[in-house]
Design an enzyme around this catalytic site. Structure first.
Site, PDB file in Angstrom:
ATOM      1  N   LYS A 280       0.842  -1.198   0.000  1.00  0.00           N
ATOM      2  CA  LYS A 280       0.000   0.000   0.000  1.00  0.00           C
ATOM      3  C   LYS A 280       0.879   1.251   0.000  1.00  0.00           C
ATOM      4  CE  LYS A 280      -3.791  -1.859   2.881  1.00  0.00           C
ATOM      5  NZ  LYS A 280      -4.929  -1.700   1.964  1.00  0.00           N
ATOM      6  N   ARG A 354     -10.088 -11.656   2.748  1.00  0.00           N
ATOM      7  CA  ARG A 354     -10.992 -12.702   2.259  1.00  0.00           C
ATOM      8  C   ARG A 354     -10.335 -14.084   2.319  1.00  0.00           C
ATOM      9  NH1 ARG A 354     -11.658  -9.595  -3.282  1.00  0.00           N
ATOM     10  NH2 ARG A 354     -11.290  -7.878  -1.855  1.00  0.00           N
TER      11      ARG A 354
HETATM   12  N1  BES Z   1      -7.844  -3.812   4.816  1.00  0.00           N
HETATM   13  C1  BES Z   1      -8.113  -3.438   3.482  1.00  0.00           C
HETATM   14  C2  BES Z   1      -9.452  -2.714   3.328  1.00  0.00           C
HETATM   15  C3  BES Z   1      -9.542  -1.350   3.980  1.00  0.00           C
HETATM   16  C4  BES Z   1      -9.163  -0.221   3.286  1.00  0.00           C
HETATM   17  C5  BES Z   1     -10.051  -1.212   5.249  1.00  0.00           C
HETATM   18  C6  BES Z   1      -9.266   1.021   3.887  1.00  0.00           C
HETATM   19  C7  BES Z   1     -10.168   0.029   5.841  1.00  0.00           C
HETATM   20  C8  BES Z   1      -9.768   1.144   5.167  1.00  0.00           C
HETATM   21  C9  BES Z   1      -8.156  -4.668   2.574  1.00  0.00           C
HETATM   22  O1  BES Z   1      -7.346  -5.728   2.954  1.00  0.00           O
HETATM   23  C10 BES Z   1      -7.726  -4.231   1.220  1.00  0.00           C
HETATM   24  O2  BES Z   1      -6.628  -3.769   1.092  1.00  0.00           O
HETATM   25  N2  BES Z   1      -8.611  -4.381   0.249  1.00  0.00           N
HETATM   26  C11 BES Z   1      -8.344  -3.987  -1.096  1.00  0.00           C
HETATM   27  C12 BES Z   1      -8.778  -5.106  -2.001  1.00  0.00           C
HETATM   28  C13 BES Z   1      -8.322  -4.949  -3.431  1.00  0.00           C
HETATM   29  C14 BES Z   1      -6.822  -5.165  -3.538  1.00  0.00           C
HETATM   30  C15 BES Z   1      -9.030  -5.964  -4.291  1.00  0.00           C
HETATM   31  C16 BES Z   1      -9.156  -2.737  -1.394  1.00  0.00           C
HETATM   32  O3  BES Z   1     -10.289  -2.640  -0.950  1.00  0.00           O
HETATM   33  O4  BES Z   1      -8.628  -1.839  -2.055  1.00  0.00           O
HETATM   34 ZN    ZN Z   2      -5.350  -5.553   2.229  1.00  0.00          ZN
END
Ligand code: BES
Ligand code: ZN
Ligand code: ZN
Length: 509
Positions: A280, A354
């Site tokens: 990230k 997931r």
């Molecule tokens: N933990 C994150 C989701 C999240 C983002 C929670 C911001 C709280 C605040 C999750 O693991 C994630 O990174 N999801 C990605 C999925 C994508 C790579 C398909 C997302 O939502 O961008």
């Molecule tokens: Zn993530």
């Protein structure tokens, strides 16, 4: 802090501070506020006439009684318009009074049973909300901060007052339930606010184990070897990049009659989500210690359920792992096999939640759960869809979805349903595995839930995406200033929701 109920009238209570409620738009104070007003020679009436007191929600005005009442001070707290009244107003008012008392360095105070009879609110319901509002509003994460002169005084004792003995009995039950629920929420908040170098998967496991031991329910922790042996490939893969090994925390509370059905609560417990190799950006990583808020909620819920001795069986599962990039980390394009045998092509290592949930959900099915609710800070897409105002819900069973909706209405933890139409499944098709782990950016909260549906078979299931509601930073677009029982940081969302869900589910499992 202690909370209890007391039989007395508003003119009998000896206390440094006594809170009474008024409604916005009432031309003169009535009920307890009216009695106080008369004793104070029309002071409240005067403040209303001069528009210094309006009765708006969360408005609080403190006046000294100068010996005209046994209470030294009266806090007049606003309950809003009668037409808009609901139980959350009591929760809010209670937190407002508690924070005011703390600001005044008052170590103990009393509050009349607020909103009784308004919108059908019972004595017990009012007491639950008063208790929750105070315990939740006064919460602070103070483990790593040394006390200074600014550290507020601790409130030691709150007394909830009613004049009718039957109301007092109901209030006594209510304040206890509210306290237990709020302590569950505050435990979840402590875990979520805790820094990721402290709150590791092992720390979550230790916490769950010690609660289970204290309250006499079972807690088993599947460590890496056990996870491998059981083919729980999702949890293993996500955790393999970190020196803090992953685990599945399995809690079993058996309060139900022998042979009765089991409710499963499943939580995402990523103790830090860097994104993994699909790392990230710095901004996106800053709040990712909260990525275990689902697991924290499940642990807080198990504590409260056991303390309340709920007459049901609960399987509580917390999938814990840290998602880091390293030479041993899982990669985009790896293929992993989940507990139910389904193969998953990893499309992005940041879609890790997931994967840890896939094993836990399939395990809940394997263990014979009759209903499953999972809580997860799963997708940024859910925040795009609903902001930080509501959690997203998706599921495979209309009746369980309706139960979750009604539960959320009662606890004030807003939820909004998103559709799980089969068209969304297209994005997850893989040429070389049973499914891909993620799809495009479009509808990503939905495709994430669609992915999860692969692991619940036909068991009634609701997924709650709490990405937007698990924590509030003061810089957020929407910050719930109107809810003083939600201090900034982790909210502990889901604990009271789960309690409210099982209370309803238990009536027709
Ligand atoms: N933990 C994150 C989701 C999240 C983002 C929670 C911001 C709280 C605040 C999750 O693991 C994630 O990174 N999801 C990605 C999925 C994508 C790579 C398909 C997302 O939502 O961008
Ligand atoms: Zn993530
Ligand atoms: Zn995550």
């Amino acid at each position: 802090m202690g909370i209890s109920a007391l039989r007395a009238t508003v003119t009998e209570v000896t206390t440094p501070l006594l809170a009474v409620g008024i409604f916005e738009g009432d031309p003169t104070p009535i009920g307890d506020a009216g009695t106080v007003d008369a004793a104070l020679g029309g002071l409240i009436r005067q403040l209303i006439a001069d528009k210094e007191v309006t009765g708006e929600p969360n408005e609080v005005t403190v006046v000294h009684t100068q010996g005209k009442l046994p209470a030294t001070r009266i806090a007049v707290v606003g309950l809003g318009k009668r037409a808009d009244f609901n139980i959350d107003i009591v929760r809010q008012a209670s937190a407002t009074v508690a924070l005011k008392a703390r600001g005044l360095h008052v170590p103990r105070y009393a509050v009349m049973l607020l909103g009784l009879g308004q919108a059908g609110v019972t004595a017990e319901q009012s007491a639950v909300a008063l208790s929750e509002g105070a315990f939740l509003g006064l919460y602070e994460y103070e483990q790593f901060k040394k006390p200074t002169e600014e550290t507020p005084t601790k409130i030691e004792e709150i007394v909830v007052v009613a004049s009718d003995q039957a109301d007092v009995d109901a209030a006594q039950r209510g304040v206890h339930c509210g306290e237990v629920a709020a302590r569950g929420v505050n435990l979840a908040r402590d875990l979520s606010n805790g820094p990721p170098n402290l709150v590791t998967p092992a720390y979550l496991a230790d916490t769950a184990r010690s609660i289970a031991q204290r309250l006499g329910f079972s807690c088993e922790v599947f460590e890496v070897d056990a996870l491998r042996k059981r083919n729980m490939g999702g949890i293993v893969a996500v955790g393999q990049g970190s020196s803090h090994p992953p685990c599945l925390i399995v809690m079993r509370y058996s309060g139900g009659a022998p042979g009765s059905k089991t409710f499963a609560a499943v939580g995402k417990g990523i103790t830090f989500d860097s994104g993994g190799l699909d790392i990230k950006p710095a901004d996106g990583m800053l709040t990712m210690k909260h990525d275990m808020s689902g697991a924290a909620a499940v642990i807080g819920f198990m504590q409260a359920a056991a303390e309340l001795k709920l007459p049901i069986n609960i399987l509580g599962l917390a999938s814990a792992a840290e998602n880091l990039p390293s030479g041993t980390a899982y990669r985009p394009s790896d293929i992993i096999t989940a507990f139910n045998g389904k193969t998953i092509e990893v499309s992005n290592t940041d879609a890790e939640g997931r994967l840890v949930l896939s094993d836990a959900l399939a395990y809940a099915v394997d263990q014979g759960a009759s209903a499953i609710v999972d809580l997860a800070t799963l997708t940024g897409g859910c925040i795009v869809a609903l902001g930080t105002v509501a959690s997203g819900i998706l599921g495979n069973n209309d009746s369980l979805i309706e139960t979750v909706r009604q539960a959320a209405e009662a606890t004030g933890e807003r939820v909004w349903q998103l559709p799980l139409w089969k068209e969304y499944a297209e994005q997850l098709k893989s040429d070389i595995a049973d499914t891909k782990s993620s799809g495009a950016r479009q509808a990503s909260a939905i495709t994430a839930a669609y992915f999860l549906s692969n692991f619940v078979d036909d068991v009634p299931w609701v997924h709650v995406d709490i990405a937007g509601t698990a924590y509030y930073g003061a810089d957020q677009v929407y910050y719930p200033k109107d809810r003083p029982y939600l201090p900034s940081g982790a909210t502990g969302v889901g604990v009271r929701l789960l309690l409210s869900i099982v209370e309803r589910w238990a009536k027709s499992p």
